[in-house]
Design an enzyme around this catalytic site. Structure first.
Site, mmCIF file in Angstrom:
data_model
loop_
_atom_site.group_PDB
_atom_site.id
_atom_site.type_symbol
_atom_site.label_atom_id
_atom_site.label_comp_id
_atom_site.label_asym_id
_atom_site.label_seq_id
_atom_site.Cartn_x
_atom_site.Cartn_y
_atom_site.Cartn_z
ATOM 1 N N GLU A 1 -48.573 32.921 24.660
ATOM 2 C CA GLU A 1 -48.580 31.778 23.895
ATOM 3 C C GLU A 1 -47.961 31.621 22.753
ATOM 4 O O GLU A 1 -47.465 30.560 22.374
ATOM 5 C CB GLU A 1 -50.326 31.543 23.645
ATOM 6 C CG GLU A 1 -50.945 31.671 24.926
ATOM 7 C CD GLU A 1 -51.670 32.991 25.282
ATOM 8 O OE1 GLU A 1 -52.585 33.029 26.162
ATOM 9 O OE2 GLU A 1 -50.985 33.921 24.763
ATOM 10 N N HIS B 1 -80.098 17.924 15.726
ATOM 11 C CA HIS B 1 -79.972 16.556 16.392
ATOM 12 C C HIS B 1 -79.531 16.632 17.927
ATOM 13 O O HIS B 1 -79.175 16.079 18.610
ATOM 14 C CB HIS B 1 -79.381 15.395 16.020
ATOM 15 C CG HIS B 1 -79.995 15.285 14.526
ATOM 16 N ND1 HIS B 1 -80.955 14.295 14.286
ATOM 17 C CD2 HIS B 1 -79.859 15.718 13.167
ATOM 18 C CE1 HIS B 1 -81.464 14.092 13.233
ATOM 19 N NE2 HIS B 1 -80.844 15.016 12.312
ATOM 20 N N LYS C 1 -47.992 40.894 17.113
ATOM 21 C CA LYS C 1 -47.339 42.320 16.784
ATOM 22 C C LYS C 1 -46.233 42.811 17.635
ATOM 23 O O LYS C 1 -45.332 43.264 17.146
ATOM 24 C CB LYS C 1 -48.589 43.239 17.169
ATOM 25 C CG LYS C 1 -48.283 44.806 16.746
ATOM 26 C CD LYS C 1 -49.604 45.839 17.278
ATOM 27 C CE LYS C 1 -50.743 45.256 16.386
ATOM 28 N NZ LYS C 1 -51.858 46.424 16.959
ATOM 29 N N GLY D 1 -56.694 42.947 16.341
ATOM 30 C CA GLY D 1 -56.276 41.596 16.223
ATOM 31 C C GLY D 1 -57.474 40.705 15.438
ATOM 32 O O GLY D 1 -57.405 40.123 14.546
ATOM 33 N N ARG D 2 -58.742 41.116 15.842
ATOM 34 C CA ARG D 2 -59.993 40.360 15.369
ATOM 35 C C ARG D 2 -60.199 41.035 14.014
ATOM 36 O O ARG D 2 -60.922 40.303 13.387
ATOM 37 C CB ARG D 2 -61.090 40.509 16.345
ATOM 38 C CG ARG D 2 -61.480 41.830 16.681
ATOM 39 C CD ARG D 2 -62.422 41.885 17.871
ATOM 40 N NE ARG D 2 -62.732 42.980 18.369
ATOM 41 C CZ ARG D 2 -62.147 43.642 19.338
ATOM 42 N NH1 ARG D 2 -60.903 43.420 19.648
ATOM 43 N NH2 ARG D 2 -62.402 44.984 20.123
ATOM 44 N N LYS E 1 -54.610 38.232 31.871
ATOM 45 C CA LYS E 1 -53.098 38.056 31.434
ATOM 46 C C LYS E 1 -51.964 38.397 32.474
ATOM 47 O O LYS E 1 -51.084 37.669 32.831
ATOM 48 C CB LYS E 1 -53.007 39.014 30.200
ATOM 49 C CG LYS E 1 -53.513 38.509 28.913
ATOM 50 C CD LYS E 1 -53.319 39.405 27.890
ATOM 51 C CE LYS E 1 -53.746 39.066 26.527
ATOM 52 N NZ LYS E 1 -53.394 39.928 25.313
ATOM 53 N N GLU F 1 -65.827 40.516 21.803
ATOM 54 C CA GLU F 1 -64.875 41.027 22.217
ATOM 55 C C GLU F 1 -65.036 42.516 21.934
ATOM 56 O O GLU F 1 -64.495 43.478 22.722
ATOM 57 C CB GLU F 1 -63.421 40.317 21.573
ATOM 58 C CG GLU F 1 -62.177 40.981 22.133
ATOM 59 C CD GLU F 1 -60.748 40.173 21.761
ATOM 60 O OE1 GLU F 1 -60.365 39.247 22.468
ATOM 61 O OE2 GLU F 1 -60.349 40.551 20.426
#
Length: 546
Positions: A212, A384, A206, A267-268, A512, A353
């Site tokens: 990153e 398993h 955005k 964002g999510r 951050k 979040e």
């Protein structure tokens, strides 16, 4: 305003939980032959069997009363209506507008956002068609064959996991690759196998400054320039989903290749926006549109169905029941379908979040949990490994099992075996195995009485472990859209009940900021260190190694 834990509805549920704590689900099934029918709901191609839960009709009525007390319906309507429900950032929450096909306006600050939403969808459709047809070409005149999508958080998880889940619907001729981690090993591996002439890069940020994402995009740009591309050629090979037009054009991206983002999309929840462009490129626009259609259908169900028959509400209430009245600290998602194996990671971000908060919207510190740890893996692999803890451990771990009734690769007995394991696990978790049943199984082993009793104790499974089972005809794009929206609304309902803001994420900010401060010290090896002694030591070790 009092905390929800101080209310009459909460106390009623506390009393019911105490009463029900000594009742086994075996008894509940034995007492009511119609239990499965009573605790099954359907919507949007999804069937929810929630009969294997520690509930009675009295419990469900009390949970619905809690939802009504906490004004879930009015909060829901405020969200769909464009109200500023993200109070800490003063934003509306309108990811639902991105899949709104009702023809009705959606107003934010007196402005209908739907014309911009529909225009962006049309722009996406045109781009997808140009790339798939070969009309959009790289700088040497070759058609695009590979797309590298660069993002992080929701800008990565949503597109990657939805694309992965819909692999049977992939468009032949285009391969989409995803890069998120700032670890250089990831992008190095992806770039090593790409052809510069036929690769398109999509950068999703955005702000166009996400650390990153920006670094990975700069690395991709350097690779492009070092392997024959020019600054001018970037316009044909790089596109962006961003609100920072200037930063994107300064980078070299053509303005017509920049897709918008809006403040009212978190964002999510962003896969429904142009962030979903990699999905559309992987599937074709019509399949991407079907994904939106499925989510819209679940939106309609969530708004219109009575709470007692409302899938997101039912699942949310069951989650509250276990987290707050039985002390469950985690919730496991178990998709019995290989292509849906990434779904638990997507819901992990969505849930944790959103509701991992300690302060209510009216600034009170909560005295109750506001969500479980979300985790999971595909069946039957988990049987398993970690299912052992669910069956015989002392912690209560509610589970969601998911299974498509039909699959694209129905090879021999594979799918029947998969389904039998899914259904058996839910049955075993509910039913368990008593000491007497374990002894009866061992009776033919020739053990003496002491040995028999000792071994039988290890084979006891208490059962009474709750689970939901979600069935769907097949995991096509529309069903997947409905499934994602189901969990989105579940999380919203729980946040509404707990009184928290499900749409901010201040908890990610401090790391951050500190990360940037530490990065400066790592890059400037002579800078004095003023962190705590542990962090100073770690930085010094890194400096020495590099």
């Amino acid at each position: 305003m009092s905390l929800v834990s101080d209310t009459p509805a909460w106390q009623t549920l506390t009393d019911l939980a105490n009463t029900l704590s000594s009742t086994h689900m075996r008894e509940l099934f034995a007492q009511d032959a119609q239990r499965a029918e009573k605790f099954t709901a359907q919507a949007c191609g999804i069937t929810l069997d929630y009969a294997k839960n520690r509930i009675t009709q009295d419990v469900m009525q009390a949970l619905v009363a809690l939802a009504n007390q906490q004004q879930v319906t009015s909060k829901r309507d405020a969200m769909f209506g464009g109200a500023i429900i993200n109070n800490t950032e003063q934003r509306a929450v309108l990811h639902t507008a991105l899949r709104n096909f009702s023809g009705k306006p959606v107003m934010v600050d007196g402005v209908d956002v739907m014309p911009d939403v529909l225009a962006t969808q049309e722009k996406m459709r045109q781009l997808v068609n140009k790339i798939h047809s070969g009309e959009h070409k790289g700088y040497t005149g070759k058609a695009i064959t590979d797309v590298v999508s660069i993002g992080i958080g929701g800008s990565f998880l949503g597109p990657k996991i939805m694309t992965e889940a819909l692999k049977p619907y992939w468009y032949k001729g285009i391969k989409v690759h995803f890069v998120a981690n700032v670890d250089g090993c990831h992008i190095a591996d992806v770039l090593a196998e790409r052809d510069i002439e036929t690769t398109l890069f999509l950068m999703s940020s955005k702000s166009f400054t996400t650390q990153e994402t920006l670094q990975n995009t700069l690395t991709a740009k350097d690779w492009f320039l070092q392997h024959g591309g020019s600054q001018t050629d970037i316009a044909l090979h790089f596109m962006a989903i961003s609100s920072n037009i200037k930063a994107a054009t300064d980078f070299g991206i053509a303005e017509e290749n920049i897709f918008p983002m809006w403040d009212w999309v978190g964002g999510r929840y962003s896969l429904w926006s142009a962030i979903g462009l990699p999905i559309a490129l992987a599937l074709g626009y019509e399949h991407y549109r079907a994904l939106l259609d499925g989510a819209f259908a679940m939106d309609e169900h969530f708004q219109q169905a009575p709470l007692e028959q409302n899938l997101p509400v039912i699942m949310a209430l069951l989650g509250v029941w276990y987290v707050n009245f039985f002390g469950a600290q985690s919730h496991v998602l178990l998709p019995y379908y290989h292509y849906l194996r990434g779904f638990p990671a997507y819901i992990q971000q969505l849930d944790m979040e959103s509701n991992g908060k300690s302060v209510t919207t009216d600034n009170q510190t909560v005295d109750y949990a506001t969500g479980p740890v979300i985790w999971g893996s595909e069946g039957t692999n988990g049987q398993h490994s970690f299912h052992q803890l669910i069956h015989q451990g002392q912690v209560l771990i509610p589970a969601d099992f998911m299974l498509p009734l039909r699959v694209p690769h129905n090879i021999g007995p594979h799918h029947a075996m998969l389904a039998s394991n899914c259904f058996a696990q839910t049955q075993a978790l509910m039913q368990g195995k008593t000491f007497d049943e374990a002894k009866a199984e061992l009776a033919t082993k020739g053990l003496d009485t002491a040995e028999l009793d000792a071994l039988a104790r290890h084979k006891v499974m208490p059962g009474n472990k709750p689970s939901n089972t979600l069935l769907f005809e097949q995991l096509d794009p529309k069903t997947l859209g409905a499934l994602v929206a189901l969990y989105e609304h579940k999380v919203f309902v729980q946040g509404a009940i707990w009184g928290v803001n499900s749409f901010d994420q201040w908890g990610v900010e401090l790391g951050k900021v500190m990360g940037n401060e530490i990065l400066d010290k790592l890059e400037n090896a002579t800078a004095p260190l003023s962190f705590d002694s542990s962090t100073n030591q770690l930085v010094e070790r890194f400096r020495a190694a590099n």
